[in-house]
Design a protein around this motif. Structure first.
Motif, short mmCIF file in Angstrom:
data_model
loop_
_atom_site.label_atom_id
_atom_site.label_comp_id
_atom_site.label_asym_id
_atom_site.label_seq_id
_atom_site.Cartn_x
_atom_site.Cartn_y
_atom_site.Cartn_z
N MET A 126 0.82 -1.18 0.00
CA MET A 126 0.00 0.00 0.00
C MET A 126 0.87 1.25 0.00
N PHE A 127 1.86 1.25 0.84
CA PHE A 127 2.77 2.37 0.90
C PHE A 127 3.45 2.59 -0.45
N THR A 128 3.81 1.54 -1.11
CA THR A 128 4.44 1.61 -2.42
C THR A 128 3.49 2.20 -3.44
N LYS A 129 2.22 1.86 -3.33
CA LYS A 129 1.22 2.37 -4.25
C LYS A 129 1.08 3.88 -4.08
N VAL A 130 1.12 4.37 -2.86
CA VAL A 130 1.02 5.81 -2.58
C VAL A 130 2.22 6.54 -3.17
N ILE A 131 3.39 5.96 -2.98
CA ILE A 131 4.61 6.57 -3.51
C ILE A 131 4.56 6.61 -5.04
N ILE A 132 4.11 5.54 -5.65
CA ILE A 132 3.99 5.48 -7.11
C ILE A 132 3.01 6.54 -7.59
N ASN A 133 1.88 6.68 -6.92
CA ASN A 133 0.89 7.70 -7.30
C ASN A 133 1.46 9.11 -7.16
N GLN A 134 2.19 9.35 -6.07
CA GLN A 134 2.79 10.66 -5.87
C GLN A 134 3.85 10.94 -6.95
N ARG A 135 4.58 9.93 -7.28
CA ARG A 135 5.61 10.09 -8.33
C ARG A 135 4.95 10.42 -9.66
N LYS A 136 3.84 9.77 -9.96
CA LYS A 136 3.11 10.05 -11.20
C LYS A 136 2.62 11.49 -11.21
N LYS A 137 2.13 11.95 -10.04
CA LYS A 137 1.66 13.33 -9.94
C LYS A 137 2.81 14.30 -10.18
N ILE A 138 3.96 14.00 -9.59
CA ILE A 138 5.13 14.87 -9.74
C ILE A 138 5.56 14.91 -11.20
N ILE A 139 5.59 13.75 -11.84
CA ILE A 139 5.95 13.68 -13.26
C ILE A 139 4.96 14.48 -14.10
N SER A 140 3.69 14.33 -13.79
CA SER A 140 2.65 15.06 -14.51
C SER A 140 2.80 16.57 -14.29
N GLN A 141 3.09 16.95 -13.04
CA GLN A 141 3.28 18.37 -12.74
C GLN A 141 4.52 18.92 -13.46
N ASN A 142 5.58 18.13 -13.51
CA ASN A 142 6.78 18.56 -14.23
C ASN A 142 6.50 18.76 -15.71
N LYS A 143 5.72 17.87 -16.30
CA LYS A 143 5.35 18.02 -17.70
C LYS A 143 4.54 19.30 -17.91
N GLU A 144 3.63 19.55 -16.97
CA GLU A 144 2.80 20.75 -17.05
C GLU A 144 3.67 22.00 -16.90
N ILE A 145 4.63 21.96 -16.00
CA ILE A 145 5.54 23.09 -15.79
C ILE A 145 6.34 23.35 -17.07
N GLU A 146 6.85 22.30 -17.69
CA GLU A 146 7.62 22.44 -18.93
C GLU A 146 6.76 23.03 -20.04
N LYS A 147 5.52 22.57 -20.11
CA LYS A 147 4.59 23.09 -21.11
C LYS A 147 4.35 24.58 -20.88
N MET A 148 4.16 24.97 -19.61
CA MET A 148 3.94 26.38 -19.28
C MET A 148 5.17 27.21 -19.57
N LYS A 149 6.36 26.68 -19.29
CA LYS A 149 7.60 27.40 -19.60
C LYS A 149 7.71 27.66 -21.10
N LYS A 150 7.36 26.66 -21.89
CA LYS A 150 7.40 26.81 -23.34
C LYS A 150 6.41 27.89 -23.79
#
Length: 106
Positions: free
Chosen positions: A1-25
């Motif tokens: 369960m803990f691993t699942k939470v970490i994986i979900n948070q990592r996905k959110k971070i990756i998604s946010q990073n993609k969004e940040i890069e898109k906004m920078k562009k």
């Protein structure tokens, strides 16, 4: 369960990073467009100032020529000899021609 939470948070971070890069562009593109528009506006302001100066100069020349045309018209009313009147007319006409030539060169 803990691993699942970490994986979900990592996905959110990756998604946010993609969004940040898109906004920078998008920001970079908007900055480029802004710089282009700034330069275009600067050029337009210079053109407007030049046109306004030309209009002022033209109005000055028009007023000078109007005065000289009135003077030319009044020569006939003078009691001078016709030869003197012709000399006065020629002087005024030559001055008008010079004014117009000077205006064209500016």
């Amino acid at each position: 369960m803990f691993t699942k939470v970490i994986i979900n948070q990592r996905k959110k971070i990756i998604s946010q990073n993609k969004e940040i890069e898109k906004m920078k562009k998008e920001i970079n593109e908007l900055n480029e467009e802004n710089n282009y528009l700034y330069e275009e506006n600067k050029s337009n302001r210079n053109t407007i100032e030049e046109l306004e100066a030309d209009i002022r100069h033209t109005n000055i020349v028009i007023n000078k020529i109007k005065k000289e045309l009135y003077d030319l018209q009044n020569i006939n009313r003078l009691g001078n000899l016709e030869e003197d009147k012709n000399l006065m007319r020629n002087k005024i006409i030559n001055h008008i021609i010079k004014e117009l030539a000077d205006s064209e060169s500016n």
